[in-house]
Enzyme design. Sequence first.
Site, short mmCIF file in Angstrom:
data_model
loop_
_atom_site.label_atom_id
_atom_site.label_comp_id
_atom_site.label_asym_id
_atom_site.label_seq_id
_atom_site.Cartn_x
_atom_site.Cartn_y
_atom_site.Cartn_z
CD GLU A 172 -5.11 -5.44 -4.55
OE1 GLU A 172 -6.06 -6.17 -4.52
OE2 GLU A 172 -4.82 -4.78 -5.42
CD GLU A 173 -4.65 -3.05 -8.26
OE1 GLU A 173 -4.89 -4.19 -8.87
OE2 GLU A 173 -5.42 -2.24 -7.96
#
Length: 403
Positions: A172-173
């Site tokens: 996600e990052e």
Amino acid sequence: MYFSTLVLASLAIICLSAPSVSADQQPIGASEPNTISSSWTKELISLHRHLITTESISGNEYDVGKWLSKYLKDDDWTIETQKVNHDSSRLNILAYPGKVRNPDLLISSHIDTVPPFYPYKIYSNDSETIISGRGSVDAKASVAAQIIATKKLLAEKKLKKDDVALLYVVGEEVHGDGMRAANALELTPKTIIFGEPTEGKLATGHKGMLGFTINAFGKAAHSGYPWLGRSANEVLVKSLSALMQLGLELPKSDKYGSTTINLGKIEGGVAGNVVAQNATAQIAIRIAAGTPDDIGKRVVEVIKEATEEFKLPGHEDEEMFEIVFAGKGYGPVDIDHDVEGFGTITVNYGTDIPNLEKLDGQKRYLYGPGSILVAHSDHEAITLTDLKTAVKDYEKLILHSFV
């Protein structure tokens, strides 16, 4: 929730002077509200601690996924893992306590973190317990509170085993590749509860995102005779200057404020006495209004116009730059928030919500403990009070999903 000024000041003093408390001691501040029982509190702290102490910077999520899978499997949950980009070291986790893998409610967050890794610490003073470390807020606090809330409702028979599944993703990052891969799982929940730090409030929406890299091309030469070459650094600087001017003209909205441009990483050249042959910059645009397609077109236009002056005689058709977009981007994301008893907030960061294909009529909620203002920092930390409160709040959201 935001830390109060007192708590923030206390944290600074504690980090310098207070002795570290062993995680096994699991201290509880004297004035913390009794939001959940001591047994659930102990499991919450233990789960949160294990998640944080297992480093999981994006691209290196295997160990934390393996540990979390075993933790849930030991509680008789069924575990499915999904390779992301055909990489057996990067696994999404789908877990469900009953026989139904595709129930009406899906609870989700991410298990990767930004770099660098900061170790787990837990401190206690007269009024509060503070837990720090990489991921302590973003988003391992959400993961731990979601799991404990779900297990607690199952134990209390307020939730049926076939009513819920958990989805924890990687990446996600960075580019959201984990959640995009999860579309292949063909899940069709009526409600999804996403976990990110929202200060203990329901997010009504977040800004959109468009990321890209500018690669500038020059011609190397001796710095004493710069007219014999073309500086890729100058091409890039002129491009970035035009982008910053464009930022003043991009669309705004009452809900999300201004569209902002961040010059995240800039590199170029090989030495101070050499005309730079190559230069590059990574850019992130947080979109408050409009579409990524329209903004992307404007980006290309202003950079092309700004770099016209660098064309060399006889080389007018030579490429001076390229723009590589990191995916198609997305516009502002509106999120459901029709649950009584919660404050609301809009956030400027991006989430995995737009990376998962939405079904007609599907409800999507975004909630999590802790503040984004300390996430991604060297002082990322959360109070135990906020962590415990999040368990109760996730319980409310879960039960609301079946009203």
